[in-house]
Every structure is written in structure tokens, then in C-alpha cells.
Write a protein that holds these residues in place. Structure first.
Motif, PDB file in Angstrom:
ATOM      1  N   CYS A 286       0.829  -1.207   0.000  1.00 21.84           N
ATOM      2  CA  CYS A 286       0.000   0.000   0.000  1.00 21.84           C
ATOM      3  C   CYS A 286       0.867   1.261   0.000  1.00 21.84           C
ATOM      4  O   CYS A 286       0.567   2.237  -0.711  1.00 21.84           O
ATOM      5  CB  CYS A 286      -0.925   0.007   1.216  1.00 21.84           C
ATOM      6  N   LEU A 287       1.925   1.247   0.789  1.00 21.76           N
ATOM      7  CA  LEU A 287       2.818   2.413   0.811  1.00 21.76           C
ATOM      8  C   LEU A 287       3.509   2.605  -0.530  1.00 21.76           C
ATOM      9  O   LEU A 287       3.714   3.747  -0.971  1.00 21.76           O
ATOM     10  CB  LEU A 287       3.854   2.235   1.924  1.00 21.76           C
ATOM     11  N   ALA A 288       3.853   1.506  -1.204  1.00 21.66           N
ATOM     12  CA  ALA A 288       4.462   1.618  -2.525  1.00 21.66           C
ATOM     13  C   ALA A 288       3.479   2.222  -3.522  1.00 21.66           C
ATOM     14  O   ALA A 288       3.843   3.107  -4.320  1.00 21.66           O
ATOM     15  CB  ALA A 288       4.926   0.241  -3.006  1.00 21.66           C
ATOM     16  N   PHE A 289       2.236   1.782  -3.481  1.00 21.15           N
ATOM     17  CA  PHE A 289       1.235   2.331  -4.397  1.00 21.15           C
ATOM     18  C   PHE A 289       1.019   3.825  -4.138  1.00 21.15           C
ATOM     19  O   PHE A 289       0.817   4.607  -5.077  1.00 21.15           O
ATOM     20  CB  PHE A 289      -0.081   1.572  -4.259  1.00 21.15           C
ATOM     21  N   ALA A 290       1.058   4.212  -2.882  1.00 21.66           N
ATOM     22  CA  ALA A 290       0.856   5.622  -2.544  1.00 21.66           C
ATOM     23  C   ALA A 290       1.949   6.500  -3.144  1.00 21.66           C
ATOM     24  O   ALA A 290       1.714   7.661  -3.494  1.00 21.66           O
ATOM     25  CB  ALA A 290       0.813   5.804  -1.031  1.00 21.66           C
ATOM     26  N   LEU A 291       3.168   5.956  -3.285  1.00 22.00           N
ATOM     27  CA  LEU A 291       4.292   6.736  -3.799  1.00 22.00           C
ATOM     28  C   LEU A 291       4.177   7.055  -5.286  1.00 22.00           C
ATOM     29  O   LEU A 291       4.896   7.919  -5.797  1.00 22.00           O
ATOM     30  CB  LEU A 291       5.603   5.980  -3.559  1.00 22.00           C
ATOM     31  N   THR A 292       3.279   6.354  -6.001  1.00 20.32           N
ATOM     32  CA  THR A 292       3.218   6.526  -7.454  1.00 20.32           C
ATOM     33  C   THR A 292       2.572   7.840  -7.873  1.00 20.32           C
ATOM     34  O   THR A 292       2.742   8.259  -9.025  1.00 20.32           O
ATOM     35  CB  THR A 292       2.450   5.357  -8.096  1.00 20.32           C
ATOM     36  N   ALA A 293       1.833   8.494  -6.984  1.00 19.75           N
ATOM     37  CA  ALA A 293       1.208   9.768  -7.339  1.00 19.75           C
ATOM     38  C   ALA A 293       2.300  10.817  -7.565  1.00 19.75           C
ATOM     39  O   ALA A 293       3.151  11.039  -6.701  1.00 19.75           O
ATOM     40  CB  ALA A 293       0.261  10.218  -6.235  1.00 19.75           C
ATOM     41  N   GLY A 294       2.274  11.460  -8.712  1.00 18.42           N
ATOM     42  CA  GLY A 294       3.242  12.503  -9.014  1.00 18.42           C
ATOM     43  C   GLY A 294       4.510  12.029  -9.680  1.00 18.42           C
ATOM     44  O   GLY A 294       5.329  12.858 -10.093  1.00 18.42           O
ATOM     45  N   LEU A 295       4.721  10.706  -9.807  1.00 22.37           N
ATOM     46  CA  LEU A 295       5.917  10.206 -10.484  1.00 22.37           C
ATOM     47  C   LEU A 295       5.735  10.292 -12.000  1.00 22.37           C
ATOM     48  O   LEU A 295       4.619  10.343 -12.511  1.00 22.37           O
ATOM     49  CB  LEU A 295       6.191   8.760 -10.073  1.00 22.37           C
ATOM     50  N   SER A 296       6.856  10.265 -12.713  1.00 17.27           N
ATOM     51  CA  SER A 296       6.791  10.224 -14.169  1.00 17.27           C
ATOM     52  C   SER A 296       6.171   8.899 -14.607  1.00 17.27           C
ATOM     53  O   SER A 296       6.156   7.929 -13.830  1.00 17.27           O
ATOM     54  CB  SER A 296       8.195  10.352 -14.751  1.00 17.27           C
ATOM     55  N   PRO A 297       5.659   8.799 -15.833  1.00 20.17           N
ATOM     56  CA  PRO A 297       5.036   7.546 -16.274  1.00 20.17           C
ATOM     57  C   PRO A 297       5.933   6.324 -16.102  1.00 20.17           C
ATOM     58  O   PRO A 297       5.471   5.278 -15.633  1.00 20.17           O
ATOM     59  CB  PRO A 297       4.720   7.819 -17.753  1.00 20.17           C
ATOM     60  N   LEU A 298       7.211   6.453 -16.469  1.00 17.39           N
ATOM     61  CA  LEU A 298       8.116   5.306 -16.362  1.00 17.39           C
ATOM     62  C   LEU A 298       8.294   4.874 -14.918  1.00 17.39           C
ATOM     63  O   LEU A 298       8.152   3.690 -14.579  1.00 17.39           O
ATOM     64  CB  LEU A 298       9.466   5.650 -16.984  1.00 17.39           C
ATOM     65  N   TRP A 299       8.617   5.835 -14.041  1.00 15.27           N
ATOM     66  CA  TRP A 299       8.843   5.482 -12.645  1.00 15.27           C
ATOM     67  C   TRP A 299       7.550   5.040 -11.956  1.00 15.27           C
ATOM     68  O   TRP A 299       7.584   4.198 -11.047  1.00 15.27           O
ATOM     69  CB  TRP A 299       9.481   6.653 -11.900  1.00 15.27           C
ATOM     70  N   ALA A 300       6.427   5.571 -12.383  1.00 16.13           N
ATOM     71  CA  ALA A 300       5.156   5.119 -11.817  1.00 16.13           C
ATOM     72  C   ALA A 300       4.934   3.640 -12.120  1.00 16.13           C
ATOM     73  O   ALA A 300       4.510   2.852 -11.243  1.00 16.13           O
ATOM     74  CB  ALA A 300       4.005   5.955 -12.371  1.00 16.13           C
TER      75      ALA A 300
END
Length: 444
Positions: free
Chosen positions: A316-330
Motif C-alpha cells: 500500500c505504501l508503494a502504491f501511494a508513492l506513485t502519485a506525481g511520479l513520471s510515467p516510467l517510474w510510476a
């Protein structure tokens, strides 16, 4: 008390031929082969109609999306506790005849879907199907207790889960053809095919050899047994609730992540399909059977559930980090979170199977499995709303709340199981290894 150790897995020699390696996919035991066949039929039929049911009711029958959603929710509520009653019937009359009747009922109701032409007909049909289908889950689990040896039951269920995933995938691929055709005839053909799969699986159930029935357990016991003990067994109910919380991960994967990816991240939409394929591949083909072999007694099951809860929190914490990342890093972080979630899923499945059997009274296995799988049904119903209200509505704060919930549930199994073990010595089956018995296993 000593227990017979689980047989070591038969691994191929380094020079084994390719056919020998593929032969390991076919179970050696005749009972597991029959269970695999009926599971294949049942799951393939469900896969056929899984992607098209809502569209059939809206596009072909002509109902509104809102009315269909309300009807399915009402049906789910009606079927929520039906499994407990069905479990009582299986304790009294045997799991084979009850499951046979329930799956034949599923087939009849599924066939009746082709005749729906009004909302009243839709409501009656989906309620009837929810009652018989949700009732069958606990009875099927009780059947496994009757036909499979305790020492091999976990690995057997892992194999059946692999069969389920593969068969549903194949059925779903064919179901997509009906979606492409988008005609009443195409939908009707698949609905009737699913009805036939239910009927075929029901007939195979009837031919299964029973190892040890609930009636025999009762006859061999000197202590009285209450038919409805499971609904008053607070430790078992606590474990059921904790397991239901971990089951919420399926709603997270099927509903939460697709919405999160499309609404809150810059990841491409194909990332949803990538995660789904990754989950099926790792869970069905690489991890489930291997991990289940290592979760073969109660202490290991408790540790598996604890680790599962913590891993789900980390995902869940990993999924939360995806907001605001670039498409590749997301996409990269989503894949990392998805892999963590797969490990959590297979651990909770393996541990949940062991706990569900080991903490049940073998003299009332049907009712206990009915109660246990009511927790699955409740989590399936509550999951979409809970995931939406937390992660989707509140973003990072919601993901953190889910992480805390999963972690607390996983850590809650140890005291809950200790409570259950202190509650009495009647739990489990004769010969089942309990905490502190042979093999050096300590208390969880």
C-alpha cells in the motif's frame, strides 16, 4: 503426539526430460486428479461469464447500471449467511450430496438468466444464484476436508488454486469473443455453457471417494458437539474477521488499483493489464504451490498471516508513492508494489487454508467452513466501498490507513490463535500437529 511428516516434494533429477518436468503439473493422486478436473470445469465456466455479466444485464436485458448494481448488492446480502445453513446441512447429510445439489442449482439458475426480461426476474435470479453459489464455497471446503488427507491438503489446495487461475483465464479469453460479438445469441451461448460446466462439476463431485465424514468424527468422539458451535466460537470468529480483512486485498487489486492508476497517476492505462497478468502468472504458476509446502502446520500458518499483513501494508505504501511520479517510474513502482502484493496474497491463502481447518471442530466442519467463508463474502461486498473511501478519496492518507489496517490484522493472528488453542482440545483433526507438539514447533 507425533505426526507423520509431509512427504518431500518429488523433484526431477538434473537430467530429467522435458515431459517429466511437465508431468509434475498433473497430480499423482487419483482424488486430486478428480478434484482438478471438477475445478477446471467450474472455473472455466465462471471465466466464460465473468467479464460479461454486467454488460449482459445492461446491454441485452436493458436494465440500468444503477439498478443492476443495487440488485447485485441485495443478492450478495441475501447470500452472505446462507453458507452457514448449507454447512449445517453438509454436516448432517454429507458434503458430497449437498455440494452436488448446490452446483446443480447454480446451473439451473444460470440457465434461467437467458429468460430474464424484467427487473423482477433479474432480481429473483441473481438472489437465487447468490444464495446457492455463496453457500457452495464453505461446503466445497468441507468436502476437501473429507476427501484429502490433512498432511497433503494445503499443497492440494494450492494446486487447485493454480488450476482455477488457469481455467478462468482460458474461459475469460473466450468470454471476450462474446463481448466482441455483443449479441444476445453470443451471451446466451456462454451462459448455457457455464450452466453445463456447473452440472458436469456436480456429477464429478458425486463420484469422489470420502476419506472421513463428519458423522464418523462425531461417532468417534466422546464429547458432545453443538451443531451451531461455530457461530458462538468467539476465537474462531475473530480469526475469520482478521482473515476477511486480508481478503480485502482482492478488491484492492481488482478495483482500487485500476481506479488509482487511471485517476491519480501518470502511468499508462496498460499498466492495469500488466499488473493483472503479473499477479496471475506469479500466483498461479510460480509461487502458490511452493510457498504452501512450507506452511504445513499451525505455527507456520500464523507466521505466514503476520508476514502477509505486513507485506500488504508495504505494498500500500508503494502504491501511494506513485502519485506525481513520471510515467516510467510510476510503472516501475507499481510493479514493485504488485510483486510485494503477490507474495502477501499467496502467504495469506496458504495460511488461511491451514487456519480454517486446524481451528475448526472436525465434528462440525461444514458449519465452521460456512462461517469462515462468510468472512470471504463479507469482505468481497465491503471491499469496493472501503478501498474507494480510503485510497481513492483520500490519496496517500487513505493508503496509509489501509497499510495500518492490513498490518494490524496480520499481527492480530498470533494472539487470536493462542486464544483459540486455549479454548479447548477439540479443535482440528486427530493427528493434526498443534503448537508445541512434535517436530520442535513452538507456540506461535
Amino acid at each position: 503426539m507425533t505426526t507423520t511428516p509431509a512427504p518431500a516434494p518429488q523433484t526431477a533429477a538434473p537430467h530429467a526430460t522435458r515431459p517429466a518436468r511437465f508431468a509434475r503439473l498433473v497430480p499423482a493422486g487419483p482424488v486430486l486428479r478428480r478434484l482438478s478436473l471438477l475445478t477446471l470445469l467450474n472455473a472455466f465456466g465462471r471465466g466464460l461469464v465473468f467479464p460479461l455479466m454486467v454488460l449482459y444485464f445492461t446491454r441485452i436485458v436493458g436494465l440500468s447500471t444503477t439498478s443492476v448494481g443495487i440488485g447485485l448488492t441485495v443478492a450478495g446480502l441475501c447470500g452472505l449467511f446462507a453458507g452457514v445453513v448449507a454447512g449445517r446441512l453438509s454436516d448432517r447429510y454429507g458434503s458430497r450430496p449437498v455440494l452436488t445439489a448446490l452446483w446443480l442449482g447454480c446451473g439451473i439458475v444460470m440457465a434461467s438468466y437467458t429468460l430474464i426480461d424484467s427487473y423482477v426476474g433479474f432480481l429473483l435470479s441473481v438472489i437465487c444464484f447468490a444464495v446457492v453459489n455463496q453457500s457452495s464455497s464453505g461446503v466445497r471446503s468441507a468436502l476437501y476436508a473429507e476427501v484429502m488427507e490433512p498432511a497433503t491438503r494445503g499443497e492440494g489446495r494450492a494446486h487447485l488454486r493454480m488450476v482455477t487461475n488457469v481455467a478462468m483465464g482460458l474461459g475469460g479469453a473466450l468470454g471476450m469473443l462474446a463481448l466482441q460479438a455483443d449479441t444476445r445469441g453470443a451471451y446466451t451461448m456462454l451462459l448455457l455453457a457455464n450452466a453445463a460446466c456447473f452440472a458436469g462439476a456436480a456429477l464429478l463431485v458425486w463420484r469422489l471417494p470420502v476419506r472421513r465424514t463428519v458423522a464418523q468424527c462425531v461417532a468417534e468422539s466422546d464429547a458432545p458437539v453443538s451443531s451451531w458451535r461455530a457461530v458462538r466460537d468467539l476465537p474462531f470468529l475473530t480469526v475469520t474477521v482478521l482473515n476477511g480483512i486480508l481478503v480485502l486485498q482482492h478488491s484492492l487489486l481488482e478495483i482500487g488499483l485500476p481506479l488509482w492508476i487511471s485517476q491519480n497517476t501518470d502511468a499508462p492505462r496498460w499498466a492495469v493489464a500488466l499488473i493483472a497478468v503479473l499477479n496471475c502468472a506469479l500466483a498461479a504458476l510460480l509461487l502458490q504451490t511452493r510457498i504452501t509446502r512450507s506452511v504445513d502446520d499451525l505455527p507456520r500458518a500464523v507466521r505466514a498471516m503476520g508476514r502477509s499483513g505486513l507485506l500488504l501494508g508495504l505494498a500500500c505504501l508503494a502504491f501511494a508513492l506513485t502519485a506525481g511520479l513520471s510515467p516510467l517510474w510510476a510503472v516501475v513502482v507499481l510493479v514493485v508494489g504488485a510483486v510485494i502484493q503477490v507474495f502477501a496474497e499467496v502467504l495469506s491463502a496458504a495460511g488461511g487454508w491451514t487456519l480454517g481447518y486446524a481451528l475448526a471442530d472436525a465434528r462440525a466442519q461444514g458449519v465452521y467452513q460456512g462461517v469462515y467463508y462468510s468472512g470471504f463474502s463479507a469482505a468481497t461486498m465491503a471491499g469496493p466501498a472501503l478501498i474507494t473511501l480510503t485510497a481513492i478519496e483520500h490519496g496517500t492518507a487513505g493508503w496509509i490507513a489501509l497499510a495500518i489496517l492490513f498490518g494490524a490484522a496480520g499481527l492480530g493472528f498470533a494472539p487470536a490463535v493462542r486464544w483459540a488453542r486455549r479454548d479447548g482440545d477439540w479443535r482440528g483433526e486427530p493427528g493434526y500437529q498443534s503448537p508445541g507438539t512434535a517436530g520442535g514447533a513452538g507456540r506461535p
